[in-house]
Design an enzyme around this catalytic site. Structure first.
Site, PDB file in Angstrom:
ATOM      1  N   ARG A 191       0.831  -1.206   0.000  1.00  0.00           N
ATOM      2  CA  ARG A 191       0.000   0.000   0.000  1.00  0.00           C
ATOM      3  C   ARG A 191       0.869   1.261   0.000  1.00  0.00           C
ATOM      4  O   ARG A 191       0.562   2.248  -0.682  1.00  0.00           O
ATOM      5  CB  ARG A 191      -0.927  -0.004   1.212  1.00  0.00           C
ATOM      6  N   HIS A 194      -6.088  -5.854  -3.037  1.00  0.00           N
ATOM      7  CA  HIS A 194      -6.943  -5.880  -1.861  1.00  0.00           C
ATOM      8  C   HIS A 194      -7.297  -7.302  -1.440  1.00  0.00           C
ATOM      9  O   HIS A 194      -8.074  -7.496  -0.502  1.00  0.00           O
ATOM     10  CB  HIS A 194      -8.214  -5.075  -2.123  1.00  0.00           C
ATOM     11  N   SER A 221       8.289  10.154  -1.737  1.00  0.00           N
ATOM     12  CA  SER A 221       7.727  11.311  -1.032  1.00  0.00           C
ATOM     13  C   SER A 221       6.803  10.889   0.105  1.00  0.00           C
ATOM     14  O   SER A 221       6.684  11.602   1.115  1.00  0.00           O
ATOM     15  CB  SER A 221       6.989  12.236  -2.005  1.00  0.00           C
ATOM     16  N   ASN A 228      -4.807   9.146   2.729  1.00  0.00           N
ATOM     17  CA  ASN A 228      -3.832   8.199   3.267  1.00  0.00           C
ATOM     18  C   ASN A 228      -4.296   7.643   4.608  1.00  0.00           C
ATOM     19  O   ASN A 228      -3.525   6.990   5.315  1.00  0.00           O
ATOM     20  CB  ASN A 228      -2.463   8.861   3.422  1.00  0.00           C
ATOM     21  N   HIS A 273       0.618   4.305  -2.806  1.00  0.00           N
ATOM     22  CA  HIS A 273       0.356   5.691  -2.423  1.00  0.00           C
ATOM     23  C   HIS A 273       1.536   6.602  -2.754  1.00  0.00           C
ATOM     24  O   HIS A 273       1.335   7.794  -3.013  1.00  0.00           O
ATOM     25  CB  HIS A 273       0.030   5.762  -0.925  1.00  0.00           C
TER      26      HIS A 273
END
Length: 335
Positions: free
Chosen positions: A64, A196, A78, A96, A68
């Site tokens: 994940r 998922h 970042s 987030n 992101h």
């Protein structure tokens, strides 16, 4: 029909724009660290083995994080930056999960190992990308080659995190637009959503779904009713009550990377609205067909997931590639 046509034209424009931007991205290579840090892949693998064997949920945390990261400024690390007086990071953006992202300490530990082995050589962005691949393998998922050579960004963007990252209750057309903006196709979107099949979701992310159209998509039958009752016991209807309670997004094989997620959607039991939309949305003719395909053919899913993960990892930040750095600490830019 007029609204649908406008959406269609909007998506086409975004697709053209993102394709143009992707064409300028710097190249990545498989042997970038061959002479400077030849053991990088082995070191990342060993560390990930320790963390995933101790807790399989760590695989989902790292995967994940990678997703992101890449959706904001490209795959430039970042997402790993902490807030400072001079810099607002991305970790507290509501998309987030308001500090619900986890796995940062795992990346820190891998970085420390690599700094001991080959200081100042391997970027945090590359570490996260490699670790995401290894995370998937360690819970039964497919292998893919990871091109490397990314630089770490000296900036983060809270605003882009809010804008670019799909939310749990978002509609299908909006999600498609966000993927196309990154140069990722509808096929990539459906395949990457298969991630998922591992991991957990917070009550706040699925409350609207289980007190909304869950019954309509799943049909009233004893099995789905029992599952819905279980979900509602985890997640009360009152907003703010139990927001941080979690449950598996794939309630059948939550710690195994397989195609069970798509079977969940076929049953109308997708935990997140954004997931169930892939199969149940009126606009989802193509996505519904892909869900059916991956539910019926796990090999097809694994092959496409691998290809789509390479595309995701190749979303690079051209500015950071030229002006970026290799951070000594993944949480802070170099001083």
């Amino acid at each position: 029909m007029a609204i649908s046509l406008q959406c269609f034209l909007f998506l086409i424009c975004i697709s053209i724009f993102s394709s143009t931007m992707a064409a300028t991205d710097p190249p990545l290579t498989l042997n970038y660290y061959k002479s400077t840090c030849p053991n990088v892949f082995d070191i990342v693998k060993k560390e990930m083995e320790c963390h995933v064997l101790s807790d399989p949920r760590n695989a989902a945390f790292v995967l994940r994080l990678h997703f992101h990261d890449c959706f904001v400024q490209g795959c430039d690390g970042s997402i790993l930056l902490d807030d400072t007086i001079e810099l607002q990071g991305e970790k507290k953006a509501s998309t987030n999960g308001l500090n619900s992202l986890k796995g940062f300490r795992i990346i820190d530990k891998i970085k420390n190992k690599l700094e001991s082995e080959c200081p100042g050589i391997v970027s945090c962005a590359d570490i996260l990308t490699i670790a995401a691949r290894d995370a998937v393998i360690l819970v039964g998922g497919p292998y893919w080659h990871v091109p490397v050579g990314r630089k770490d960004s000296k900036t983060a963007s809270y605003d882009l995190a809010m804008e670019n990252i799909p939310s749990a209750n978002e509609g299908l057309l909006s999600i498609i637009a966000k993927f196309l903006y990154q140069g990722l196709s509808v096929t990539d979107m459906v395949a990457l959503s298969g991630a998922h099949t591992i991991g957990m979701a917070r009550c706040e992310s699925f409350r609207a779904r289980i007190y909304g159209d869950f019954e309509a998509t799943s049909g009233k039958n004893p099995i789905s009713d029992s599952y819905l009752s279980e979900l509602r016991s985890v997640c009360p209807a009152i907003i703010g009550s139990g927001d941080n309670n979690v449950t598996a997004m794939d309630n059948v094989t939550p710690n195994l990377f397989d195609n069970s997620f798509y079977h969940t959607l076929l049953r109308g039991e997708g935990l997140l609205n954004s997931d169930q939309e892939l199969y149940s949305s009126l606009f989802g003719i193509e996505t519904k067909s892909l869900v059916q395909k991956y539910a019926a053919d796990p090999v097809a899913f694994f092959n496409q997931f691998s290809d789509s993960m390479v595309k995701l990892g190749n979303i690079t930040n051209s500015y950071s590639f030229v002006n970026g750095e290799v951070r000594k600490n993944c949480r802070f830019v170099n001083t």
